[in-house]
Scaffold this motif. Structure first.
Motif, short mmCIF file in Angstrom:
data_model
loop_
_atom_site.label_atom_id
_atom_site.label_comp_id
_atom_site.label_asym_id
_atom_site.label_seq_id
_atom_site.Cartn_x
_atom_site.Cartn_y
_atom_site.Cartn_z
N LEU A 92 0.84 -1.19 0.00
CA LEU A 92 0.00 0.00 0.00
C LEU A 92 0.88 1.25 0.00
O LEU A 92 1.85 1.33 0.76
N ALA A 93 0.56 2.20 -0.87
CA ALA A 93 1.29 3.46 -0.92
C ALA A 93 0.29 4.59 -1.13
O ALA A 93 -0.80 4.37 -1.65
N ARG A 94 0.69 5.77 -0.77
CA ARG A 94 -0.13 6.95 -1.02
C ARG A 94 0.25 7.54 -2.37
O ARG A 94 1.36 7.34 -2.87
N ALA A 95 -0.67 8.25 -2.95
CA ALA A 95 -0.37 8.94 -4.20
C ALA A 95 0.85 9.83 -4.02
O ALA A 95 0.96 10.54 -3.01
N GLY A 96 1.75 9.75 -4.98
CA GLY A 96 2.99 10.49 -4.89
C GLY A 96 4.12 9.71 -4.27
O GLY A 96 5.28 10.13 -4.32
N GLY A 97 3.80 8.57 -3.68
CA GLY A 97 4.79 7.74 -3.03
C GLY A 97 5.50 6.81 -4.00
O GLY A 97 5.31 6.90 -5.23
N SER A 98 6.29 5.92 -3.43
CA SER A 98 7.10 5.01 -4.22
C SER A 98 7.01 3.58 -3.69
O SER A 98 6.80 3.36 -2.49
N PRO A 102 -3.29 6.70 -8.09
CA PRO A 102 -4.32 5.69 -7.81
C PRO A 102 -4.56 4.75 -8.99
O PRO A 102 -4.85 3.56 -8.79
N ASP A 103 -4.40 5.24 -10.21
CA ASP A 103 -4.59 4.39 -11.39
C ASP A 103 -3.51 3.34 -11.54
O ASP A 103 -3.63 2.44 -12.39
N ASP A 104 -2.46 3.41 -10.73
CA ASP A 104 -1.43 2.37 -10.76
C ASP A 104 -1.85 1.16 -9.93
O ASP A 104 -1.14 0.14 -9.93
N THR A 105 -2.95 1.25 -9.24
CA THR A 105 -3.44 0.13 -8.44
C THR A 105 -3.75 -1.05 -9.34
O THR A 105 -4.53 -0.95 -10.29
N ALA A 106 -3.13 -2.19 -9.02
CA ALA A 106 -3.29 -3.39 -9.84
C ALA A 106 -2.47 -4.52 -9.23
O ALA A 106 -1.66 -4.29 -8.32
N VAL A 107 -2.68 -5.70 -9.76
CA VAL A 107 -1.76 -6.81 -9.49
C VAL A 107 -0.67 -6.75 -10.55
O VAL A 107 -0.98 -6.69 -11.75
N VAL A 139 -0.39 -4.11 -5.75
CA VAL A 139 -0.02 -2.72 -5.48
C VAL A 139 -1.30 -1.91 -5.35
O VAL A 139 -2.15 -1.93 -6.25
N THR A 140 -1.44 -1.23 -4.24
CA THR A 140 -2.61 -0.39 -4.01
C THR A 140 -2.15 1.02 -3.68
O THR A 140 -1.35 1.21 -2.77
N VAL A 141 -2.65 1.98 -4.44
CA VAL A 141 -2.27 3.38 -4.25
C VAL A 141 -3.51 4.15 -3.84
O VAL A 141 -4.50 4.19 -4.57
N SER A 142 -3.43 4.77 -2.67
CA SER A 142 -4.56 5.54 -2.18
C SER A 142 -4.39 7.02 -2.54
O SER A 142 -3.28 7.53 -2.64
N ALA A 143 -5.52 7.68 -2.72
CA ALA A 143 -5.47 9.11 -3.10
C ALA A 143 -5.05 9.98 -1.92
O ALA A 143 -5.19 9.59 -0.77
#
Length: 118
Positions: free
Chosen positions: A11-17, A88-93, A114-118
């Motif tokens: 899990l990562a936040r938007a803008g993270g790596s 957030p659109d990078d969220t995927a397997v 990979v889950t990216v939160s806004a």
């Protein structure tokens, strides 16, 4: 045979790596063209990035160009995907794959979420 194991998702936040790794085991005496793909819920699997067996040629999907970097560490039988400025659109397997027995990506890992939160 070659087995691929992905790791590094989470899990990562938007803008993270995040940094994904794909490690090959088994018959790893040769180097293979390797790629990362991803599949979001309800969507088809899509290409993300690839690296030639010699590391000299790399490709990126337009959606990740400038944000993601693919690299390989052949002594460790590993291909990494460094993902910066996550959206957030990078969220995927995310799956890694190699061209083992054909000119297509015919050997796949089990995937890492990979889950990216806004």
């Amino acid at each position: 045979q070659v087995q691929l194991i992905e790791s590094g998702g989470g899990l990562a936040r938007a803008g993270g790596s995040l940094r994904l790794s794909c490690v090959a085991s088994g018959r790893t005496g040769s180097r293979y063209d390797t790629a990362w793909f991803r599949q979001a819920p309800g969507k088809e699997r899509e290409f993300v990035s690839s690296i030639h067996w010699n590391g000299e040629i790399k490709y990126y999907a337009d959606s990740v160009k400038g944000r993601f970097t693919i690299s390989r560490d052949d002594p460790k039988n590993r291909v990494d995907l460094q993902m910066n400025s996550l959206e957030p659109d990078d969220t995927a397997v995310y799956y890694c794959a190699i061209k083992l027995q054909s000119n297509d990506y015919d050997t796949w890992g089990q995937g890492t979420q990979v889950t990216v939160s806004a």
